[in-house]
Design a protein around this motif. Structure first.
Motif, PDB file in Angstrom:
ATOM      1  N   THR A  18       1.349  -6.371  -7.978  1.00 50.17           N
ATOM      2  CA  THR A  18       1.287  -6.748  -6.568  1.00 50.17           C
ATOM      3  C   THR A  18       2.505  -7.540  -6.096  1.00 50.17           C
ATOM      4  O   THR A  18       2.758  -7.640  -4.903  1.00 50.17           O
ATOM      5  CB  THR A  18       0.024  -7.598  -6.299  1.00 50.17           C
ATOM      6  OG1 THR A  18       0.065  -8.782  -7.107  1.00 50.17           O
ATOM      7  CG2 THR A  18      -1.239  -6.801  -6.638  1.00 50.17           C
ATOM      8  N   LEU A  19       3.261  -8.126  -7.049  1.00 48.43           N
ATOM      9  CA  LEU A  19       4.447  -8.906  -6.689  1.00 48.43           C
ATOM     10  C   LEU A  19       5.311  -9.043  -7.927  1.00 48.43           C
ATOM     11  O   LEU A  19       4.798  -9.111  -9.045  1.00 48.43           O
ATOM     12  CB  LEU A  19       4.048 -10.299  -6.174  1.00 48.43           C
ATOM     13  CG  LEU A  19       5.183 -11.233  -5.725  1.00 48.43           C
ATOM     14  CD1 LEU A  19       5.842 -10.709  -4.464  1.00 48.43           C
ATOM     15  CD2 LEU A  19       4.668 -12.653  -5.504  1.00 48.43           C
ATOM     16  N   LYS A  20       6.631  -9.068  -7.743  1.00 48.99           N
ATOM     17  CA  LYS A  20       7.535  -9.292  -8.872  1.00 48.99           C
ATOM     18  C   LYS A  20       8.732 -10.097  -8.413  1.00 48.99           C
ATOM     19  O   LYS A  20       9.077 -10.108  -7.230  1.00 48.99           O
ATOM     20  CB  LYS A  20       7.989  -7.972  -9.501  1.00 48.99           C
ATOM     21  CG  LYS A  20       8.781  -7.049  -8.580  1.00 48.99           C
ATOM     22  CD  LYS A  20       9.179  -5.767  -9.324  1.00 48.99           C
ATOM     23  CE  LYS A  20       9.986  -4.838  -8.408  1.00 48.99           C
ATOM     24  NZ  LYS A  20      10.430  -3.620  -9.134  1.00 48.99           N
ATOM     25  N   ARG A  39      12.537 -15.583 -14.097  1.00 48.70           N
ATOM     26  CA  ARG A  39      11.747 -15.491 -15.321  1.00 48.70           C
ATOM     27  C   ARG A  39      11.041 -14.142 -15.443  1.00 48.70           C
ATOM     28  O   ARG A  39      10.039 -14.005 -16.132  1.00 48.70           O
ATOM     29  CB  ARG A  39      10.737 -16.638 -15.407  1.00 48.70           C
ATOM     30  CG  ARG A  39      11.390 -18.015 -15.484  1.00 48.70           C
ATOM     31  CD  ARG A  39      10.362 -19.132 -15.486  1.00 48.70           C
ATOM     32  NE  ARG A  39       9.567 -19.129 -16.707  1.00 48.70           N
ATOM     33  CZ  ARG A  39       9.889 -19.755 -17.830  1.00 48.70           C
ATOM     34  NH1 ARG A  39      11.028 -20.442 -17.895  1.00 48.70           N
ATOM     35  NH2 ARG A  39       9.104 -19.725 -18.878  1.00 48.70           N
ATOM     36  N   ASN A  40      11.584 -13.117 -14.741  1.00 47.04           N
ATOM     37  CA  ASN A  40      11.013 -11.764 -14.791  1.00 47.04           C
ATOM     38  C   ASN A  40       9.512 -11.786 -14.487  1.00 47.04           C
ATOM     39  O   ASN A  40       8.710 -11.087 -15.123  1.00 47.04           O
ATOM     40  CB  ASN A  40      11.268 -11.124 -16.157  1.00 47.04           C
ATOM     41  CG  ASN A  40      12.744 -11.064 -16.497  1.00 47.04           C
ATOM     42  OD1 ASN A  40      13.528 -10.420 -15.801  1.00 47.04           O
ATOM     43  ND2 ASN A  40      13.143 -11.764 -17.557  1.00 47.04           N
ATOM     44  N   THR A  41       9.150 -12.596 -13.511  1.00 44.66           N
ATOM     45  CA  THR A  41       7.744 -12.804 -13.175  1.00 44.66           C
ATOM     46  C   THR A  41       7.126 -11.571 -12.540  1.00 44.66           C
ATOM     47  O   THR A  41       7.754 -10.887 -11.727  1.00 44.66           O
ATOM     48  CB  THR A  41       7.619 -13.994 -12.211  1.00 44.66           C
ATOM     49  OG1 THR A  41       8.189 -15.144 -12.828  1.00 44.66           O
ATOM     50  CG2 THR A  41       6.173 -14.273 -11.862  1.00 44.66           C
ATOM     51  N   LYS A  42       5.873 -11.296 -12.913  1.00 46.04           N
ATOM     52  CA  LYS A  42       5.100 -10.210 -12.303  1.00 46.04           C
ATOM     53  C   LYS A  42       3.681 -10.705 -12.060  1.00 46.04           C
ATOM     54  O   LYS A  42       3.114 -11.417 -12.885  1.00 46.04           O
ATOM     55  CB  LYS A  42       5.074  -8.974 -13.208  1.00 46.04           C
ATOM     56  CG  LYS A  42       6.442  -8.336 -13.413  1.00 46.04           C
ATOM     57  CD  LYS A  42       6.360  -7.190 -14.418  1.00 46.04           C
ATOM     58  CE  LYS A  42       7.718  -6.530 -14.597  1.00 46.04           C
ATOM     59  NZ  LYS A  42       8.736  -7.461 -15.140  1.00 46.04           N
ATOM     60  N   TYR A  43       3.110 -10.321 -10.918  1.00 47.51           N
ATOM     61  CA  TYR A  43       1.718 -10.628 -10.619  1.00 47.51           C
ATOM     62  C   TYR A  43       0.930  -9.329 -10.732  1.00 47.51           C
ATOM     63  O   TYR A  43       1.282  -8.315 -10.119  1.00 47.51           O
ATOM     64  CB  TYR A  43       1.574 -11.203  -9.212  1.00 47.51           C
ATOM     65  CG  TYR A  43       2.146 -12.596  -9.059  1.00 47.51           C
ATOM     66  CD1 TYR A  43       1.309 -13.697  -8.989  1.00 47.51           C
ATOM     67  CD2 TYR A  43       3.524 -12.800  -8.993  1.00 47.51           C
ATOM     68  CE1 TYR A  43       1.825 -14.989  -8.851  1.00 47.51           C
ATOM     69  CE2 TYR A  43       4.047 -14.081  -8.863  1.00 47.51           C
ATOM     70  CZ  TYR A  43       3.204 -15.169  -8.790  1.00 47.51           C
ATOM     71  OH  TYR A  43       3.720 -16.438  -8.666  1.00 47.51           O
ATOM     72  N   ILE A  44      -0.153  -9.363 -11.523  1.00 41.79           N
ATOM     73  CA  ILE A  44      -0.961  -8.160 -11.742  1.00 41.79           C
ATOM     74  C   ILE A  44      -2.417  -8.483 -11.466  1.00 41.79           C
ATOM     75  O   ILE A  44      -2.854  -9.632 -11.604  1.00 41.79           O
ATOM     76  CB  ILE A  44      -0.812  -7.624 -13.183  1.00 41.79           C
ATOM     77  CG1 ILE A  44      -1.167  -8.709 -14.210  1.00 41.79           C
ATOM     78  CG2 ILE A  44       0.601  -7.090 -13.416  1.00 41.79           C
ATOM     79  CD1 ILE A  44      -1.239  -8.209 -15.652  1.00 41.79           C
ATOM     80  N   GLN A  45      -3.176  -7.482 -11.083  1.00 44.54           N
ATOM     81  CA  GLN A  45      -4.599  -7.696 -10.889  1.00 44.54           C
ATOM     82  C   GLN A  45      -5.355  -6.393 -11.068  1.00 44.54           C
ATOM     83  O   GLN A  45      -4.784  -5.296 -11.001  1.00 44.54           O
ATOM     84  CB  GLN A  45      -4.896  -8.314  -9.529  1.00 44.54           C
ATOM     85  CG  GLN A  45      -4.655  -7.449  -8.316  1.00 44.54           C
ATOM     86  CD  GLN A  45      -4.897  -8.246  -7.027  1.00 44.54           C
ATOM     87  OE1 GLN A  45      -4.147  -9.161  -6.683  1.00 44.54           O
ATOM     88  NE2 GLN A  45      -5.973  -7.891  -6.323  1.00 44.54           N
ATOM     89  N   ASP A  46      -6.645  -6.531 -11.335  1.00 40.14           N
ATOM     90  CA  ASP A  46      -7.572  -5.401 -11.379  1.00 40.14           C
ATOM     91  C   ASP A  46      -8.822  -5.825 -10.623  1.00 40.14           C
ATOM     92  O   ASP A  46      -8.823  -6.860  -9.932  1.00 40.14           O
ATOM     93  CB  ASP A  46      -7.864  -4.970 -12.823  1.00 40.14           C
ATOM     94  CG  ASP A  46      -8.466  -6.085 -13.676  1.00 40.14           C
ATOM     95  OD1 ASP A  46      -8.960  -7.076 -13.089  1.00 40.14           O
ATOM     96  OD2 ASP A  46      -8.453  -5.965 -14.910  1.00 40.14           O
ATOM     97  N   SER A  47      -9.898  -5.080 -10.739  1.00 36.71           N
ATOM     98  CA  SER A  47     -11.096  -5.400  -9.970  1.00 36.71           C
ATOM     99  C   SER A  47     -11.776  -6.678 -10.435  1.00 36.71           C
ATOM    100  O   SER A  47     -12.633  -7.226  -9.733  1.00 36.71           O
ATOM    101  CB  SER A  47     -12.087  -4.233 -10.061  1.00 36.71           C
ATOM    102  OG  SER A  47     -12.451  -4.001 -11.423  1.00 36.71           O
ATOM    103  N   SER A  48     -11.373  -7.195 -11.627  1.00 34.73           N
ATOM    104  CA  SER A  48     -12.036  -8.381 -12.178  1.00 34.73           C
ATOM    105  C   SER A  48     -11.274  -9.676 -11.929  1.00 34.73           C
ATOM    106  O   SER A  48     -11.820 -10.757 -12.141  1.00 34.73           O
ATOM    107  CB  SER A  48     -12.251  -8.198 -13.685  1.00 34.73           C
ATOM    108  OG  SER A  48     -11.027  -8.321 -14.388  1.00 34.73           O
TER     109      SER A  48
END
Length: 401
Positions: A289-291, A295-304
């Protein structure tokens, strides 16, 4: 007279048996664990004393962001005073110098210089380079019968701008050229399942031979033709042969198989009791959802739920776009400033799906604490303490209470 001749013959034979025309340093048997200036013998049986200032010999056991081919490398700190200097001329002179180099972690960089001297007082620059996140090769020709070399910071710095050097190879002046050492990919490190290994050479005409049993390779061993898979703790060694050249130094990569715990979704990650040193494999598909390049940051998500990926070493090399699905992330868990972080320990496969639309959940400001790293919408909220100028632009790595 016969006794003198016999003694000379023995001494000459001894020198032939103990001196190698190629001087190689792989930093695996040498030791220096701090940056303080010290004189260290480098190079095995053909060892030469070097002064290492603001430099140390890194080992794989340190579990840091060091680049190394095998079990050790030279970490140059990147201060103005950083230098690795030969303290005597090399027997046989210097023909060519070659080494591999790469940035330490995600440090910013300064320029470096490689110099040669006949007396240790007057130095001539052979070339300059700047380390990047990609492994590169420095090579230069000296062809001097009386010579030593040094590697020094060519820029000015009083903060860490670290990089690593490995597999330093110096040939004799006027000696036979030496084949470039092969590159084994991935570098030495931990693996958590079947891992594809590839070997390459800088010369297209080179033939590469390798072993996987820790024995020394030569042209009677397995010839490399295509990538292969290792699925256990394995030592891979490789050597290159080219027509008209001596065989290359041996390249080494050590892979240590470790176990990991499968967790199906992000809620499962968030339920892990901390602190924990275990490695977790997120088996379910998650969506980016965002990067950020910070620090090579990444935001991830799923239904939980959602979680932030903090990747200062850049272990995830695959490029993803927003909305991509990612499956099989391997990493460790930790907390920074109250934020749960997932730190990857290996690269990930290409996106398992693309173009996924992640709808932000509408929440109140009071509910935000329960939606860490999640894509959300908060209505009717005004943030008044933006940077000077008030143009509505948020700054990276800045807190907005």
């Amino acid at each position: 007279m016969r006794k003198i001749y016999f003694l000379f013959t023995l001494m000459f034979a001894f020198l032939l048996n103990t001196y190698s025309a190629t001087y190689t340093v792989n930093f695996e048997s040498e030791a220096k664990s701090s940056y303080g200036s010290a004189d260290v013998k480098l190079g095995g049986p053909d060892s030469i004393m070097w002064n290492l200032t603001d430099a140390l010999i890194a080992k794989s056991s340190m579990n840091n962001a060091d680049f190394m081919i095998g079990e050790g490398s030279l970490r140059m700190r990147g201060y103005t005073s950083t230098a690795a200097t030969m303290l005597s001329n090399k027997i046989g002179g210097i023909g060519t110098i070659t080494f591999e180099y790469k940035v330490y972690g995600s440090d910013s960089q300064i320029e470096w210089a490689v110099d040669w001297s006949s007396d240790g007082n007057t130095w001539t620059t052979l070339g300059k380079f700047t380390a990047t996140a990609t492994q590169q090769t420095f090579t230069a020709t000296v062809n001097q019968p009386n010579a030593r070399i040094r590697i020094i910071a060519a820029g000015t710095s009083s903060s860490n701008k670290r990089m690593n050097i490995d597999n330093l190879v110096i040939t004799d002046a006027g000696g036979s050229p030496v084949s470039a050492m092969p590159t084994i990919s991935p570098n030495s490190g931990n693996i958590y399942g079947p891992t594809e290994v590839s070997i390459s050479s800088g010369a297209a005409a080179a033939d590469i031979y390798y072993t996987t049993d820790n024995s020394s390779p030569d042209n009677t061993k397995t010839k490399y033709t295509a990538p292969f898979t290792v699925n256990a703790t394995t030592t891979v060694k490789a050597i290159a042969y080219e027509a008209g050249k001596d065989p290359s130094p041996i390249a080494t990569a050590v892979y240590t198989l470790l176990s990991s715990t499968n967790i199906s979704n992000i809620a499962g990650l968030r339920a892990v009791a901390l602190p924990s040193t275990d490695v977790y494999r997120l088996t379910g598909e998650v969506f980016l959802t965002l990067k950020s390049s910070v620090r090579n940051t990444k935001y991830i998500q799923d239904s939980s739920g959602a979680i932030i990926i903090d990747d200062p070493q850049g272990n995830i090399k695959t490029t993803y776009n927003l909305g991509d699905g990612i499956t099989g992330i391997l990493g460790t868990l930790g907390v920074y400033n109250g934020m749960l972080q997932f730190t990857p320990v290996a690269n990930t496969a290409p996106a398992t799906s693309t173009g996924n639309a992640v709808a932000p959940k509408v929440i109140t400001l009071a509910e935000m604490v329960n939606h860490q790293a999640e894509l959300v919408t908060i209505n009717n909220v005004e943030i008044t303490n933006l940077e000077t100028g008030g143009n509505g632009t948020f700054l990276a790595s800045k807190n907005y209470p």
